[in-house]
Scaffold this motif. Sequence first.
Motif, PDB file in Angstrom:
ATOM      1  N   ARG A 411     -31.435 -47.396 -25.818  1.00  0.00           N
ATOM      2  CA  ARG A 411     -30.250 -46.709 -26.326  1.00  0.00           C
ATOM      3  C   ARG A 411     -30.187 -46.992 -27.825  1.00  0.00           C
ATOM      4  N   PRO A 412     -31.021 -46.281 -28.605  1.00  0.00           N
ATOM      5  CA  PRO A 412     -31.219 -46.650 -30.014  1.00  0.00           C
ATOM      6  C   PRO A 412     -30.021 -46.432 -30.919  1.00  0.00           C
ATOM      7  N   GLN A 413     -29.072 -45.589 -30.511  1.00  0.00           N
ATOM      8  CA  GLN A 413     -27.917 -45.311 -31.366  1.00  0.00           C
ATOM      9  C   GLN A 413     -26.648 -45.268 -30.527  1.00  0.00           C
ATOM     10  N   VAL A 414     -25.693 -46.132 -30.844  1.00  0.00           N
ATOM     11  CA  VAL A 414     -24.358 -46.093 -30.255  1.00  0.00           C
ATOM     12  C   VAL A 414     -23.411 -45.855 -31.422  1.00  0.00           C
ATOM     13  N   HIS A 415     -22.867 -44.644 -31.502  1.00  0.00           N
ATOM     14  CA  HIS A 415     -22.241 -44.175 -32.733  1.00  0.00           C
ATOM     15  C   HIS A 415     -20.718 -44.105 -32.599  1.00  0.00           C
ATOM     16  N   GLY A 416     -20.069 -43.793 -33.696  1.00  0.00           N
ATOM     17  CA  GLY A 416     -18.629 -43.627 -33.706  1.00  0.00           C
ATOM     18  C   GLY A 416     -18.205 -42.175 -33.751  1.00  0.00           C
ATOM     19  N   TYR A 417     -19.184 -41.254 -33.759  1.00  0.00           N
ATOM     20  CA  TYR A 417     -18.919 -39.820 -33.755  1.00  0.00           C
ATOM     21  C   TYR A 417     -19.701 -39.161 -32.618  1.00  0.00           C
ATOM     22  N   ASP A 418     -19.205 -38.015 -32.160  1.00  0.00           N
ATOM     23  CA  ASP A 418     -19.926 -37.260 -31.141  1.00  0.00           C
ATOM     24  C   ASP A 418     -21.273 -36.819 -31.694  1.00  0.00           C
ATOM     25  N   LEU A 419     -22.347 -37.072 -30.920  1.00  0.00           N
ATOM     26  CA  LEU A 419     -23.692 -36.706 -31.352  1.00  0.00           C
ATOM     27  C   LEU A 419     -24.040 -35.308 -30.861  1.00  0.00           C
ATOM     28  N   GLN A 488     -31.897 -60.602 -30.232  1.00  0.00           N
ATOM     29  CA  GLN A 488     -32.087 -59.180 -30.037  1.00  0.00           C
ATOM     30  C   GLN A 488     -33.158 -58.872 -29.004  1.00  0.00           C
ATOM     31  N   GLU A 489     -33.837 -59.907 -28.496  1.00  0.00           N
ATOM     32  CA  GLU A 489     -34.884 -59.650 -27.524  1.00  0.00           C
ATOM     33  C   GLU A 489     -34.259 -59.299 -26.183  1.00  0.00           C
ATOM     34  N   ALA A 506     -27.009 -51.274 -24.036  1.00  0.00           N
ATOM     35  CA  ALA A 506     -25.887 -51.017 -24.934  1.00  0.00           C
ATOM     36  C   ALA A 506     -25.871 -51.933 -26.146  1.00  0.00           C
ATOM     37  N   SER A 507     -26.644 -53.012 -26.112  1.00  0.00           N
ATOM     38  CA  SER A 507     -26.545 -53.973 -27.208  1.00  0.00           C
ATOM     39  C   SER A 507     -27.877 -54.382 -27.822  1.00  0.00           C
TER      40      SER A 507
END
Length: 672
Positions: A411-419, A488-489, A506-507
């Motif tokens: 899950r390379p991007q968890v954003h604050g805007y709708d993708l 991060q592993e 998620a992390s």
Amino acid sequence: MASCLVYVSASTNRFNQAADVSPSSTLIAFGSSGSVALWDLEWAIASTVQAHTKAISTLCAAADVIVTGASDSLVKIWKLSDVSGNVEITESQMINLKGKLPLVSALTSLPQTSALLLAIAGTDTKVQVWVCSDDSFVHSATLAGHEDWICGLAFKAPQAQEFPLVLASGSQDATIRLWNIEPWKKTTETKIGTSTDLIDELLDDFEASLGDLGGNEEGGKQISLKHHILTIKTGADSSQQFSVTFDALLIGHEAGVTSLTWSPVGSSTPTLLSTSTDSSVILWSPSTILNTSGDSSSSIWINRQRFGDVGGQRLGGFVGGLWANGGNDALAWGWAGGWRRWRCDYPGVDIASESWSEKGAITGHKGPVKGLDWSPDGKYVISVGLDQTTRIHGPVRMPGTDKISWHEIARPQVHGYDLLNVVFISPLKFVSIADEKVVRVFESPRNFVELTVKLDVAQFTEQEHERPLGANVPPLGLSNKATSEGAQELVGGSDYSRRPFDGELASATLWPEIEKIFGHGYESITLGISNSRKLIATACKATSGEHAVVRVYDITNFKLVGQPLQGHVLTVTRIAFSPDDKHILTVSRDRSWRLFEQQAKGYLPVAADKSHGRIIWDCGWSIEGDVFATASRDKTVKIWRRVDAEWKAANTIKVSQPATAVAFSPENAQNR
């Protein structure tokens, strides 16, 4: 018919009763948006009925009775019947909660009777108990004690005749209460000659004094010792009474309890599974330390196992939980719809000797998917959606077998805007756009490279392993920053022998953001990439020709190529490069398409048309590049072919609904 590989990715709705397990304990059914999704097998719908005018928030069933509750403040009782082999559902009773919303309900039979017992709770601090011993449910008791909304109810049937029926209630006050329901044998006098009515009055006075002493802290107004009497009909002139009494208060969660479920009948130790917004799952069992008789009605309950994440309320916590595989699997789904699963690897006779470990579970987007793209080598797929996440899905070999199963692996991007869209530049680099003015570029960290190699999803060179270990998001930031060391592993050390679990996705699977591209005056709306993967093209929301432009960038330096492509007067909805990248085709809300041809200083306009009657949603090129198609809301798909120096409509395909997408097969099958 040729076989095909099917991969379904689905999330679970954000309701604590949005899933259930089959009697076989191996089939999980869950609500996913407006669909019912099944974890493994097929599902057949026997009957459908419009039950409420607003969203259904709770559903439970027993025997031939179904109970539904909705945000219209109504609880309805339904009867099932078989008419000539067809299942019919008819409404038999309606309960009006008068403004209170039912969040949870539970239905069971009173021990050794045919009477049904219904518990309802929700946007109130009390549990309503209804009894049906005739044709309709009658309100029989109100159980007080919780200090916030109640989100979980669950009945546990007696293990033997001498044990009580147990009702568990869980609240947003972070506590769980257990209530014993058992036959009531009223005695006229106690040893000191005091009637039971007087005892209840004394208990009321005692509880009031507790409240005066303790206020709202633990011990104050929390313990109810009063007997609640339920009366049912057992014949024309006979009745039987049951008592409901508070038995135990379970404290262990740090935030609101979202769901409760008892272990399946027949499991070795009676266990209550609870989930919470504190990101924890707790298994509760009666203590065997002080209760050597094995009586599961003991008021001494212990925190048997605790699963989940440390830190409290991370990512919304858990919404609901279930048991599976006869009580050997504990399942829970989170705020974002992903599942977590823990398995008892070595079930023991006593709870001290058992061993639990986390296993893989199903995940998926929580909202509509707005864009996806295959990696250039065809090894995996990337997707983005309105749940503000970017996800990578790939084929994973099951441990110890040759079976391949598709799963979310990053899950390379968890954003604050709708993708809104995403494209791969290379197998280890992608570009995404969201409901913002910035176009963002991401590059894979080392943990993704090593994971895909270990899982046999893809192979990379030794040089491609030389990159930052992972990424994280700084506080109050939107951009993923590269990290070379730290936690991060994915698993522990360099062990990537399994796919990551939902909590790790998620992390710990973020990709570093390496570039931001600016230029548009409004939020991005669409994204295209050349077939050579050397150019990307972007467009934004627009209400004028000034902003209804397409900007083309060189991916080597992410600088603008030539001048922005002008001509449209409203939002450009799709951008498509021709197979040889010599042309760019654009379609728009202004009902027109425009064609641009590659010149020495960028792309210049060469053709346009406005024959569609409504917005054009999509466009696509044939593999030969001599034909393209446009799909419109006017319920047509037009095929355009080059005739001499002009592009003309060669065919119009009429469809029954607005056409929203179009694509050509990459193969020329039978000259078609």
